[in-house]
Design a protein around this motif. Structure first.
Motif, PDB file in Angstrom:
ATOM      1  N   LEU A 160       0.844  -1.191   0.000  1.00 32.70           N
ATOM      2  CA  LEU A 160       0.000   0.000   0.000  1.00 32.70           C
ATOM      3  C   LEU A 160       0.882   1.245   0.000  1.00 32.70           C
ATOM      4  O   LEU A 160       1.891   1.296   0.695  1.00 32.70           O
ATOM      5  CB  LEU A 160      -0.913   0.011   1.231  1.00 32.70           C
ATOM      6  N   ASN A 161       0.483   2.233  -0.777  1.00 30.03           N
ATOM      7  CA  ASN A 161       1.210   3.501  -0.824  1.00 30.03           C
ATOM      8  C   ASN A 161       0.456   4.532   0.003  1.00 30.03           C
ATOM      9  O   ASN A 161      -0.772   4.616  -0.067  1.00 30.03           O
ATOM     10  CB  ASN A 161       1.349   4.004  -2.262  1.00 30.03           C
ATOM     11  N   SER A 162       1.178   5.330   0.766  1.00 31.79           N
ATOM     12  CA  SER A 162       0.517   6.313   1.623  1.00 31.79           C
ATOM     13  C   SER A 162       1.280   7.632   1.632  1.00 31.79           C
ATOM     14  O   SER A 162       2.485   7.674   1.362  1.00 31.79           O
ATOM     15  CB  SER A 162       0.411   5.795   3.063  1.00 31.79           C
ATOM     16  N   VAL A 163       0.549   8.701   1.936  1.00 34.25           N
ATOM     17  CA  VAL A 163       1.146  10.001   2.195  1.00 34.25           C
ATOM     18  C   VAL A 163       0.578  10.481   3.522  1.00 34.25           C
ATOM     19  O   VAL A 163      -0.573  10.190   3.869  1.00 34.25           O
ATOM     20  CB  VAL A 163       0.841  11.025   1.075  1.00 34.25           C
ATOM     21  N   SER A 164       1.396  11.224   4.274  1.00 35.69           N
ATOM     22  CA  SER A 164       1.065  11.536   5.649  1.00 35.69           C
ATOM     23  C   SER A 164       0.993  13.033   5.898  1.00 35.69           C
ATOM     24  O   SER A 164       1.647  13.826   5.221  1.00 35.69           O
ATOM     25  CB  SER A 164       2.117  10.902   6.576  1.00 35.69           C
ATOM     26  N   TRP A 165       0.215  13.401   6.913  1.00 36.60           N
ATOM     27  CA  TRP A 165       0.122  14.788   7.362  1.00 36.60           C
ATOM     28  C   TRP A 165       1.400  15.245   8.053  1.00 36.60           C
ATOM     29  O   TRP A 165       1.649  16.419   8.195  1.00 36.60           O
ATOM     30  CB  TRP A 165      -1.012  14.911   8.378  1.00 36.60           C
ATOM     31  N   GLY A 166       2.159  14.337   8.601  1.00 37.52           N
ATOM     32  CA  GLY A 166       3.251  14.714   9.490  1.00 37.52           C
ATOM     33  C   GLY A 166       2.852  14.420  10.931  1.00 37.52           C
ATOM     34  O   GLY A 166       1.777  13.896  11.200  1.00 37.52           O
ATOM     35  N   HIS A 283      -3.521   4.197  -0.678  1.00 36.70           N
ATOM     36  CA  HIS A 283      -4.178   3.525  -1.803  1.00 36.70           C
ATOM     37  C   HIS A 283      -3.360   2.304  -2.175  1.00 36.70           C
ATOM     38  O   HIS A 283      -2.189   2.169  -1.778  1.00 36.70           O
ATOM     39  CB  HIS A 283      -4.314   4.473  -3.006  1.00 36.70           C
ATOM     40  N   HIS A 284      -3.957   1.404  -2.912  1.00 41.97           N
ATOM     41  CA  HIS A 284      -3.248   0.196  -3.326  1.00 41.97           C
ATOM     42  C   HIS A 284      -2.131   0.570  -4.284  1.00 41.97           C
ATOM     43  O   HIS A 284      -2.273   1.454  -5.130  1.00 41.97           O
ATOM     44  CB  HIS A 284      -4.214  -0.783  -3.991  1.00 41.97           C
ATOM     45  N   GLY A 285      -0.982  -0.114  -4.148  1.00 41.94           N
ATOM     46  CA  GLY A 285       0.168   0.184  -4.988  1.00 41.94           C
ATOM     47  C   GLY A 285      -0.087  -0.039  -6.464  1.00 41.94           C
ATOM     48  O   GLY A 285       0.589   0.557  -7.315  1.00 41.94           O
ATOM     49  N   GLU A 286      -1.087  -0.875  -6.781  1.00 40.93           N
ATOM     50  CA  GLU A 286      -1.394  -1.145  -8.186  1.00 40.93           C
ATOM     51  C   GLU A 286      -2.367  -0.117  -8.780  1.00 40.93           C
ATOM     52  O   GLU A 286      -2.602  -0.138  -9.986  1.00 40.93           O
ATOM     53  CB  GLU A 286      -2.005  -2.550  -8.322  1.00 40.93           C
ATOM     54  N   ARG A 287      -2.919   0.745  -7.955  1.00 42.82           N
ATOM     55  CA  ARG A 287      -3.898   1.722  -8.446  1.00 42.82           C
ATOM     56  C   ARG A 287      -3.191   2.821  -9.240  1.00 42.82           C
ATOM     57  O   ARG A 287      -2.257   3.457  -8.755  1.00 42.82           O
ATOM     58  CB  ARG A 287      -4.665   2.337  -7.275  1.00 42.82           C
ATOM     59  N   LYS A 288      -3.664   3.048 -10.441  1.00 41.55           N
ATOM     60  CA  LYS A 288      -3.153   4.144 -11.255  1.00 41.55           C
ATOM     61  C   LYS A 288      -3.968   5.388 -10.916  1.00 41.55           C
ATOM     62  O   LYS A 288      -5.155   5.473 -11.211  1.00 41.55           O
ATOM     63  CB  LYS A 288      -3.279   3.811 -12.744  1.00 41.55           C
ATOM     64  N   LEU A 289      -3.311   6.353 -10.286  1.00 39.57           N
ATOM     65  CA  LEU A 289      -4.019   7.528  -9.788  1.00 39.57           C
ATOM     66  C   LEU A 289      -4.451   8.445 -10.916  1.00 39.57           C
ATOM     67  O   LEU A 289      -3.671   8.791 -11.796  1.00 39.57           O
ATOM     68  CB  LEU A 289      -3.140   8.303  -8.811  1.00 39.57           C
ATOM     69  N   SER A 290      -5.719   8.861 -10.853  1.00 34.92           N
ATOM     70  CA  SER A 290      -6.252   9.820 -11.822  1.00 34.92           C
ATOM     71  C   SER A 290      -6.017  11.238 -11.313  1.00 34.92           C
ATOM     72  O   SER A 290      -5.579  11.452 -10.172  1.00 34.92           O
ATOM     73  CB  SER A 290      -7.755   9.584 -12.008  1.00 34.92           C
ATOM     74  N   GLY A 291      -6.355  12.210 -12.126  1.00 29.81           N
ATOM     75  CA  GLY A 291      -6.264  13.599 -11.692  1.00 29.81           C
ATOM     76  C   GLY A 291      -7.163  13.876 -10.502  1.00 29.81           C
ATOM     77  O   GLY A 291      -6.799  14.627  -9.593  1.00 29.81           O
ATOM     78  N   ASP A 292      -8.356  13.260 -10.488  1.00 31.30           N
ATOM     79  CA  ASP A 292      -9.288  13.438  -9.371  1.00 31.30           C
ATOM     80  C   ASP A 292      -8.709  12.829  -8.096  1.00 31.30           C
ATOM     81  O   ASP A 292      -8.865  13.383  -6.999  1.00 31.30           O
ATOM     82  CB  ASP A 292     -10.628  12.786  -9.689  1.00 31.30           C
ATOM     83  N   ASP A 293      -8.053  11.670  -8.232  1.00 33.51           N
ATOM     84  CA  ASP A 293      -7.407  11.047  -7.081  1.00 33.51           C
ATOM     85  C   ASP A 293      -6.350  11.979  -6.495  1.00 33.51           C
ATOM     86  O   ASP A 293      -6.241  12.138  -5.273  1.00 33.51           O
ATOM     87  CB  ASP A 293      -6.751   9.726  -7.479  1.00 33.51           C
ATOM     88  N   HIS A 294      -5.561  12.579  -7.364  1.00 33.06           N
ATOM     89  CA  HIS A 294      -4.523  13.509  -6.899  1.00 33.06           C
ATOM     90  C   HIS A 294      -5.143  14.718  -6.200  1.00 33.06           C
ATOM     91  O   HIS A 294      -4.585  15.226  -5.217  1.00 33.06           O
ATOM     92  CB  HIS A 294      -3.651  13.957  -8.066  1.00 33.06           C
ATOM     93  N   ASP A 295      -6.304  15.156  -6.670  1.00 26.66           N
ATOM     94  CA  ASP A 295      -6.986  16.279  -6.013  1.00 26.66           C
ATOM     95  C   ASP A 295      -7.431  15.893  -4.604  1.00 26.66           C
ATOM     96  O   ASP A 295      -7.341  16.702  -3.667  1.00 26.66           O
ATOM     97  CB  ASP A 295      -8.209  16.714  -6.833  1.00 26.66           C
ATOM     98  N   LEU A 296      -7.915  14.659  -4.450  1.00 21.54           N
ATOM     99  CA  LEU A 296      -8.320  14.188  -3.124  1.00 21.54           C
ATOM    100  C   LEU A 296      -7.121  14.181  -2.179  1.00 21.54           C
ATOM    101  O   LEU A 296      -7.198  14.668  -1.045  1.00 21.54           O
ATOM    102  CB  LEU A 296      -8.924  12.784  -3.219  1.00 21.54           C
ATOM    103  N   ILE A 297      -6.020  13.611  -2.652  1.00 19.87           N
ATOM    104  CA  ILE A 297      -4.809  13.553  -1.825  1.00 19.87           C
ATOM    105  C   ILE A 297      -4.311  14.956  -1.492  1.00 19.87           C
ATOM    106  O   ILE A 297      -3.899  15.238  -0.367  1.00 19.87           O
ATOM    107  CB  ILE A 297      -3.722  12.729  -2.547  1.00 19.87           C
ATOM    108  N   HIS A 298      -4.364  15.854  -2.477  1.00 19.86           N
ATOM    109  CA  HIS A 298      -3.884  17.219  -2.264  1.00 19.86           C
ATOM    110  C   HIS A 298      -4.719  17.947  -1.209  1.00 19.86           C
ATOM    111  O   HIS A 298      -4.167  18.625  -0.325  1.00 19.86           O
ATOM    112  CB  HIS A 298      -3.926  18.004  -3.573  1.00 19.86           C
ATOM    113  N   THR A 299      -6.049  17.810  -1.253  1.00 15.22           N
ATOM    114  CA  THR A 299      -6.888  18.486  -0.260  1.00 15.22           C
ATOM    115  C   THR A 299      -6.649  17.897   1.132  1.00 15.22           C
ATOM    116  O   THR A 299      -6.669  18.625   2.132  1.00 15.22           O
ATOM    117  CB  THR A 299      -8.381  18.392  -0.619  1.00 15.22           C
ATOM    118  N   PHE A 300      -6.406  16.583   1.197  1.00 12.00           N
ATOM    119  CA  PHE A 300      -6.081  15.938   2.473  1.00 12.00           C
ATOM    120  C   PHE A 300      -4.779  16.498   3.034  1.00 12.00           C
ATOM    121  O   PHE A 300      -4.699  16.889   4.204  1.00 12.00           O
ATOM    122  CB  PHE A 300      -5.982  14.424   2.273  1.00 12.00           C
TER     123      PHE A 300
END
Length: 309
Positions: A160-166, A283-300
């Protein structure tokens, strides 16, 4: 066998193999030890075989158990494929994001960033799956979720790939029954107490297996403290209420709101170098992130960067 039953039994077996102990496995699953034992014995009786070798440590699957485990895994994959295909047909013309989260965490985190995401993408519908971390992590691995939001990203599966708030802090709630309580002090300044002093008080804690409890247990081990645990609960808000009502000291993340009440309890911010957590979106490491996915991650992340220490 229903999907729910097969998923639960797979989780039960995974936990037994991980802990090699029925009590610890049951605690991690938030079920009772007798119930876990009953389920495993029932399956073994139905199959007329032993699934797990329990005569020596660590626990291992028997040859029959390996066949059964493979069967359960194949059911998981088949069901995940079924869900994806049905979702694809059902969601033509609409867009849905399935997000897993712990209920107590969802009440704090989702209002911070989901409204901003929906302003960018008003056509989306958000399906929140509120459940314990172990089950939502399993759903994400089986592609039954698009994203999973949790805390302490260092403990999640490597696929699984993740990004964190800190890093974010914890706070101790110190009621009148504690020797550390100070009259008419709403908040005690950080650095006043050593963390070991807090842990030697009568404690109200979340159950074993929770993100908070794992860190507390590690600190208890480091400081070689035999804790005095008055009560445990699966629900963070329960332990907070019990601490407020003078049963013992508890430790909660800053995501849990605490009203100041100097006459009943103190709030003590624990130094972040002693104990901290990070909120993540995965998200799962196999998931190809869309532009909308990147927007979700960015707002988070945008809100996390504003709040991180």
């Amino acid at each position: 066998m229903s999907k729910l039953e097969s998923q639960d039994i797979l989780c039960y077996i995974d936990s037994l193999l991980k802990y090699s102990n029925y009590s610890k496995a049951a605690q991690s699953l938030y079920i009772s030890q007798p119930y876990l034992t009953k389920v495993i014995k029932k399956v073994e009786s139905q199959l007329n075989c032993e699934l797990i070798t329990r005569s020596r440590l660590p626990y291992r699957l028997t040859e029959q158990g390996k066949i059964y485990y493979q069967y359960l895994t194949s059911l998981e994959h088949s069901y995940a494929k079924l869900v994806r295909e049905i979702s694809y047909v059902s969601d033509i013309g609409s867009r849905i994001l399935r997000i897993g989260i712990l209920p107590s965490l969802g009440s704090y985190l989702t209002p911070l960033f989901l409204p901003d995401f929906l302003k960018l993408h008003p056509a989306y519908k958000i399906n929140l799956v509120e459940d314990i971390p172990e089950k939502n992590e399993k759903r994400l691995q089986n592609h039954e979720l698009d994203f999973w939001i949790g805390q302490n990203s260092s403990s999640i599966s490597p696929n699984l790939n993740s990004v964190s708030w800190g890093r974010h802090r914890y706070r101790a709630v110190i009621p009148r029954c504690s020797e550390l309580y100070r009259n008419n002090a709403a908040v005690i300044p950080e650095g006043t107490f050593d963390i070991s002093t807090i842990l030697r008080q009568k404690l109200i804690l979340t159950s074993k297996g929770s993100a908070i409890r794992k860190q507390i247990d590690q600190l208890l081990s480091v400081y070689k403290i035999q804790p005095s645990i008055v009560m445990e609960s699966n629900e963070i808000r329960t332990v907070l209420k019990l601490a407020k009502h003078n049963m013992g000291v508890t430790i909660v993340p800053e995501s849990v709101h605490i009203d100041e009440c100097a006459s009943e309890y103190n709030i003590y911010p624990i130094p972040i170098d002693k104990m901290s957590l990070d909120y993540f979106i995965a998200h799962h490491g196999e998931r190809k992130l869309s532009g909308d996915d990147h927007d979700l991650i960015h707002t988070f992340l945008n809100h996390g960067q504003q709040c991180a220490v």
